[in-house]
Write an enzyme that holds these catalytic residues in place. Structure first.
Site, PDB file in Angstrom:
ATOM      1  N   GLU A 260      -3.948 -42.073  13.568  1.00 34.22           N
ATOM      2  CA  GLU A 260      -5.037 -42.480  12.686  1.00 34.22           C
ATOM      3  C   GLU A 260      -4.544 -42.153  11.285  1.00 34.22           C
ATOM      4  OE1 GLU A 260      -8.127 -42.045  10.469  1.00 34.22           O
ATOM      5  OE2 GLU A 260      -8.953 -40.657  11.960  1.00 34.22           O
ATOM      6  N   CYS A 299     -11.034 -40.522   5.594  1.00 34.11           N
ATOM      7  CA  CYS A 299     -10.227 -41.659   6.036  1.00 34.11           C
ATOM      8  C   CYS A 299     -11.074 -42.919   6.100  1.00 34.11           C
ATOM      9  CB  CYS A 299      -9.585 -41.355   7.383  1.00 34.11           C
ATOM     10  SG  CYS A 299     -10.725 -40.702   8.590  1.00 34.11           S
TER      11      CYS A 299
HETATM   12  P1  NDP Z   1       0.063 -35.304   6.272  1.00 28.36           P
HETATM   13  O1  NDP Z   1       0.464 -36.501   7.035  1.00 28.36           O
HETATM   14  O2  NDP Z   1       1.027 -34.728   5.338  1.00 28.36           O
HETATM   15  O3  NDP Z   1      -0.401 -34.147   7.243  1.00 28.36           O
HETATM   16  C1  NDP Z   1      -1.251 -34.373   8.333  1.00 28.36           C
HETATM   17  C2  NDP Z   1      -0.945 -33.348   9.410  1.00 28.36           C
HETATM   18  O4  NDP Z   1       0.389 -33.544   9.885  1.00 28.36           O
HETATM   19  C3  NDP Z   1      -0.979 -31.914   8.885  1.00 28.36           C
HETATM   20  O5  NDP Z   1      -1.465 -31.080   9.901  1.00 28.36           O
HETATM   21  C4  NDP Z   1       0.470 -31.633   8.607  1.00 28.36           C
HETATM   22  O6  NDP Z   1       0.783 -30.279   8.603  1.00 28.36           O
HETATM   23  C5  NDP Z   1       1.134 -32.338   9.764  1.00 28.36           C
HETATM   24  N1  NDP Z   1       2.517 -32.678   9.564  1.00 28.36           N
HETATM   25  C6  NDP Z   1       3.151 -32.969   8.405  1.00 28.36           C
HETATM   26  N2  NDP Z   1       4.441 -33.260   8.657  1.00 28.36           N
HETATM   27  C7  NDP Z   1       4.623 -33.137   9.987  1.00 28.36           C
HETATM   28  C8  NDP Z   1       5.742 -33.315  10.855  1.00 28.36           C
HETATM   29  N3  NDP Z   1       6.907 -33.683  10.396  1.00 28.36           N
HETATM   30  N4  NDP Z   1       5.565 -33.106  12.176  1.00 28.36           N
HETATM   31  C9  NDP Z   1       4.373 -32.737  12.664  1.00 28.36           C
HETATM   32  N5  NDP Z   1       3.278 -32.566  11.889  1.00 28.36           N
HETATM   33  C10 NDP Z   1       3.403 -32.780  10.565  1.00 28.36           C
HETATM   34  O7  NDP Z   1      -1.239 -35.661   5.550  1.00 28.36           O
HETATM   35  P2  NDP Z   1      -2.120 -34.703   4.647  1.00 28.36           P
HETATM   36  O8  NDP Z   1      -3.134 -34.071   5.499  1.00 28.36           O
HETATM   37  O9  NDP Z   1      -1.333 -33.788   3.809  1.00 28.36           O
HETATM   38  O10 NDP Z   1      -2.682 -35.778   3.713  1.00 28.36           O
HETATM   39  C11 NDP Z   1      -1.798 -36.522   2.907  1.00 28.36           C
HETATM   40  C12 NDP Z   1      -2.282 -37.915   2.795  1.00 28.36           C
HETATM   41  O11 NDP Z   1      -2.575 -38.468   4.075  1.00 28.36           O
HETATM   42  C13 NDP Z   1      -3.554 -38.037   2.046  1.00 28.36           C
HETATM   43  O12 NDP Z   1      -3.361 -37.998   0.701  1.00 28.36           O
HETATM   44  C14 NDP Z   1      -4.046 -39.355   2.554  1.00 28.36           C
HETATM   45  O13 NDP Z   1      -3.467 -40.397   1.846  1.00 28.36           O
HETATM   46  C15 NDP Z   1      -3.615 -39.376   3.964  1.00 28.36           C
HETATM   47  N6  NDP Z   1      -4.663 -39.009   4.881  1.00 28.36           N
HETATM   48  C16 NDP Z   1      -5.193 -39.957   5.615  1.00 28.36           C
HETATM   49  C17 NDP Z   1      -6.184 -39.660   6.484  1.00 28.36           C
HETATM   50  C18 NDP Z   1      -6.727 -40.692   7.339  1.00 28.36           C
HETATM   51  O14 NDP Z   1      -7.312 -40.362   8.337  1.00 28.36           O
HETATM   52  N7  NDP Z   1      -6.593 -41.950   7.021  1.00 28.36           N
HETATM   53  C19 NDP Z   1      -6.757 -38.334   6.624  1.00 28.36           C
HETATM   54  C20 NDP Z   1      -6.117 -37.371   5.777  1.00 28.36           C
HETATM   55  C21 NDP Z   1      -5.088 -37.720   4.988  1.00 28.36           C
HETATM   56  P3  NDP Z   1       0.836 -29.471   7.223  1.00 28.36           P
HETATM   57  O15 NDP Z   1      -0.497 -29.561   6.619  1.00 28.36           O
HETATM   58  O16 NDP Z   1       1.183 -28.110   7.699  1.00 28.36           O
HETATM   59  O17 NDP Z   1       1.894 -30.139   6.431  1.00 28.36           O
END
Ligand code: NDP
Length: 684
Positions: A260, A299
């Site tokens: 998602e 989102c």
């Molecule tokens: P990320 O994709 O950076 O992180 C989401 C989750 O994935 C976090 O728990 C993060 O951990 C984890 N993660 C990051 N890198 C890895 C990896 N290589 N392997 C496994 N897990 C990983 O998104 P963010 O939450 O930081 O948000 C950034 C952007 O994502 C927002 O600005 C927005 O644009 C989008 N977003 C979209 C959403 C949606 O549902 N459409 C919801 C939220 C965000 P950690 O936090 O420890 O890095």
């Protein structure tokens, strides 16, 4: 204010584990002060997964769906009593009271919903049958039955920072019901709220050991430990989603990945709406709500505001007027309507996204560089003004850039011929979204636009004056409705009631004889052995009844008097039962026939055992089909067989589903259906 531990801990194999490198600081979204530190350095990811597989999974899978549902309800009640603690911590993420309700109450509500659906819609068993048995041979000795079983795997749930509670619980509930242990990995920025809730869940002892573990900090080598029975449900950026899609566990070891990710959701104003219509205000209010709840970090938030060209100025003015009433600041202050973004880093990201949008759009409300705040420091906290942009014709960026904050862009359609098709095309340029709203009071517009939008969206809200008062709004995913969208939105599907449970389970087509299928499924399959032991099954309690117990009734000849009497008595004088000439001309009957409901009533008269006993009530019939017409002079009899037994855990009775087959003197099936009764657990 409730304090958070100085360094977050992960919950691994029954113990709390603290990262061994001191961790990265996590800052308060409002004050910029350090809240805690987070790290998973040194965590034994192999032990985490092994514990889930060997301890958590077996413990959950030995419970029936109803028992799992009961635990979810207990958990929801328990967490509901601790909400004030969670609200206090939630303030530090920049969330207002209203935002926290969406996250915390929304998460607890999802647990309640799954608890209730699990009890009502799943059997008190550990497998689920999918559809009816498929006859595969002419003689009825070889059938196929689809069934769902729990996988002996692990559900890894990687969540975004924006919903630290709901994000966890909406994934946990269906996975738990499906019999899977969960490993939850929250977004680090707000993991302190998730950790607070998980500590309470663990301390309550409600969930079986090993069924919930937590990783605070990086996911490290977690995915390396996963295999073919495991799954990953991810919410977050498209960038991370792409990394996960290419992980060897997904590419080569069959790990199922649900995504998602980004979503450029839209709201469309119908061409029928004028500024004087109630729909105009509903539209404007919807946009402003989605821009400001959670400071637009949802989102499902509306990023693209698609309106007819002639009314665009009025829409921009009305949105601007409403936004000007939004007070930004410390979410603890009662007057504040919009809190901070989750971090200064997120604010930088949103400002960059606004800059990108400005390539093809003008800012018509708000200043990304400046905002007046109440009760806080605008620079130390991650505050940002709501920003509305208006796109120039042909703009590309609004369909490509996701500003994950209080930002929306107005786009126009219908400047040439007023066609709503252009609005559909604009929506589709988002390349797949979670949700779209259409605000219209014109049913024809709704039909055309909804059918055009549906392939591009996971959920559609059609809003007008008739449903507005009860509408749950554009941005709220609901436990009973699908959450997820195609294409850019990730292609995943969560929630949607029991659908989400079944996504976690393995569907298998089992082929065999009726007796084998009955033994495997625990549900009587047509053609299996019927047990006639001389005792009428209505005299047996739930504890005494066995699958296959049968009563073969005496027979009864249906007379013309019966049919006349039934017609007169009920008032159902349809010509096929009362007018010989007209009935003779009917292509199916060729003469007077008995009412289907007469046949069913006579069948009940044949199979019931009238005296008080364990059978308490008849609460319905399922799958009723009339297969052969019954004419005066035909003789019918019934076979009634116990098909399924479902004891209710919270009552001294349970449900018995009976297979009822009515046949005529030529052994032709006249009617088939399931009779549903409530039967006392013990004989009375
Ligand atoms: P990320 O994709 O950076 O992180 C989401 C989750 O994935 C976090 O728990 C993060 O951990 C984890 N993660 C990051 N890198 C890895 C990896 N290589 N392997 C496994 N897990 C990983 O998104 P963010 O939450 O930081 O948000 C950034 C952007 O994502 C927002 O600005 C927005 O644009 C989008 N977003 C979209 C959403 C949606 O549902 N459409 C919801 C939220 C965000 P950690 O936090 O420890 O890095």
């Amino acid at each position: 204010m409730r304090t958070v531990s100085t360094q977050l801990e992960s919950y691994v194999a029954g113990s709390w584990f603290r990262g061994t490198d001191g961790g990265e600081p996590v800052l308060d979204a409002v004050t910029g002060d350090e809240v805690t530190r987070v790290s998973s350095h040194g965590l034994d990811f192999a032990a985490l997964v092994t514990h889930a597989r060997e301890v958590g999974g077996p413990a959950v899978r030995q419970l029936t769906f109803h028992e799992r549902a009961t635990l979810l309800k207990e958990l929801a009640l328990h967490l509901g009593g601790l909400k004030d603690d969670f609200y206090a911590v939630s303030l530090r993420t920049g969330a207002t009271r209203r935002d926290s309700m969406v996250d915390i109450d929304g998460g607890i509500g999802t647990l309640f919903s799954y608890a209730s659906k699990g009890k009502r819609e799943l059997p008190n068993d550990t497998i689920v049958l999918d559809g009816a048995a498929e006859p595969l041979g002419k003689g009825g000795t070889f059938l196929g039955q689809h069934l769902y079983t729990s996988r002996p795997g692990v559900a890894v749930q990687i969540n975004a920072f924006n919903f630290p509670v709901w994000g966890m619980l909406e994934k946990l509930a269906p996975a738990f019901l499906a019999g899977l242990p969960s490993i939850v990995k929250p977004g680090s920025q707000t993991a302190y709220l998730t950790e607070t809730v998980v500590r309470q869940i663990i301390a309550s002892g409600i969930l079986p050991a090993g069924s919930l573990q937590l990783v605070c900090g990086s996911a490290g080598t977690l995915l390396d430990e996963l295999g073919e029975q495991d799954s990953v449900a991810f919410t977050g950026s498209a960038h991370t989603a792409a990394i996960l899609r290419e992980h060897p566990a997904v590419l080569h070891r069959g790990v199922r990945l649900g995504v998602e990710a980004d979503s450029l959701n839209c709201s469309i104003l119908g061409p029928d709406v004028t500024a004087a219509d109630p729909e105009f205000d509903l539209f404007v209010k919807g946009v402003v709500t989605e821009m400001t709840v959670k400071a637009g970090q949802k989102c499902t938030a509306i990023r693209r505001v698609i309106v007819p060209e002639p009314i665009a100025d009025a829409v921009v003015d009305a949105i601007g007027a409403r936004l000007s009433r939004i007070t930004v600041g410390d979410p603890a202050d009662q007057s504040v309507r919009m809190g901070a973004l989750a971090s200064l880093g997120q604010r930088d990201e949103v400002r960059k996204a606004i800059e990108a949008l400005r390539t093809s759009a003008e800012i018509v409300y708000g200043d990304p560089a400046h905002v007046d705040v109440v009760g806080a420091d605008a620079e130390r906290g991650a505050f940002l003004s709501p920003v509305l942009l208006r796109a120039r014709p042909g703009a590309a960026e609004p369909h490509e850039v996701e500003p994950f904050g209080p930002v929306s862009t107005v786009l126009t359609y219908g400047s040439v011929d007023g066609s709503v098709q252009e609005a559909v095309e604009l929506a589709a340029r988002g390349k797949g979204s979670l949700v779209a709203s259409l605000v219209t009071h014109d049913a024809q517009v709704a039909r055309e636009v909804a059918r055009g939008l549906a392939p591009w969206h996971g959920r559609l809200l059609i809003l007008d004056r008739d449903d507005a008062a009860e509408s749950t709004g554009h941005g709220s995913p609901l436990p009973m409705l699908v959450h997820g969208g195609p294409g850019r939105a990730g292609g995943g599907e969560e929630l949607g009631g029991i659908r989400a449970v079944l996504h976690h389970m393995q569907r298998t087509a089992v082929q065999g004889s009726p007796d084998m299928l009955t033994a495997i499924t625990g549900r009587w399959t047509t053609g299996s052995r019927r047990v006639l032991d001389g005792v009428h099954p209505f005299r047996k309690s739930l504890a005494e009844l066995r699958i296959g117990d049968t009563i073969e009734t005496a027979s009864r000849t249906v007379t013309l008097d019966d049919i006349d009497h039934f017609a007169e008595f009920t008032g159902d004088t349809f010509y096929a039962h009362t007018d010989p000439e007209a009935a003779a001309a009917n292509p199916f009957f060729g003469g007077i026939v008995a009412h289907g409901y007469l046949v069913v009533s006579l069948a009940a008269g044949l199979f019931v055992d009238p005296d008080p006993g364990p059978v308490l009530a008849n609460f319905g019939v399922d799958h009723l089909r009339f297969l052969t017409p019954v004419k005066a002079g035909d003789t019918i009899r019934v076979s009634l067989t116990v098909k399924q037994l479902t004891p209710r855990s919270s009552a001294d009775y349970g449900e018995v589903r009976w297979d009822a087959t009515v046949t005529n003197q030529d052994d032709e099936q006249v009617a088939t259906y399931d009779v549903l009764t409530l039967v006392a657990k013990d004989r009375r």
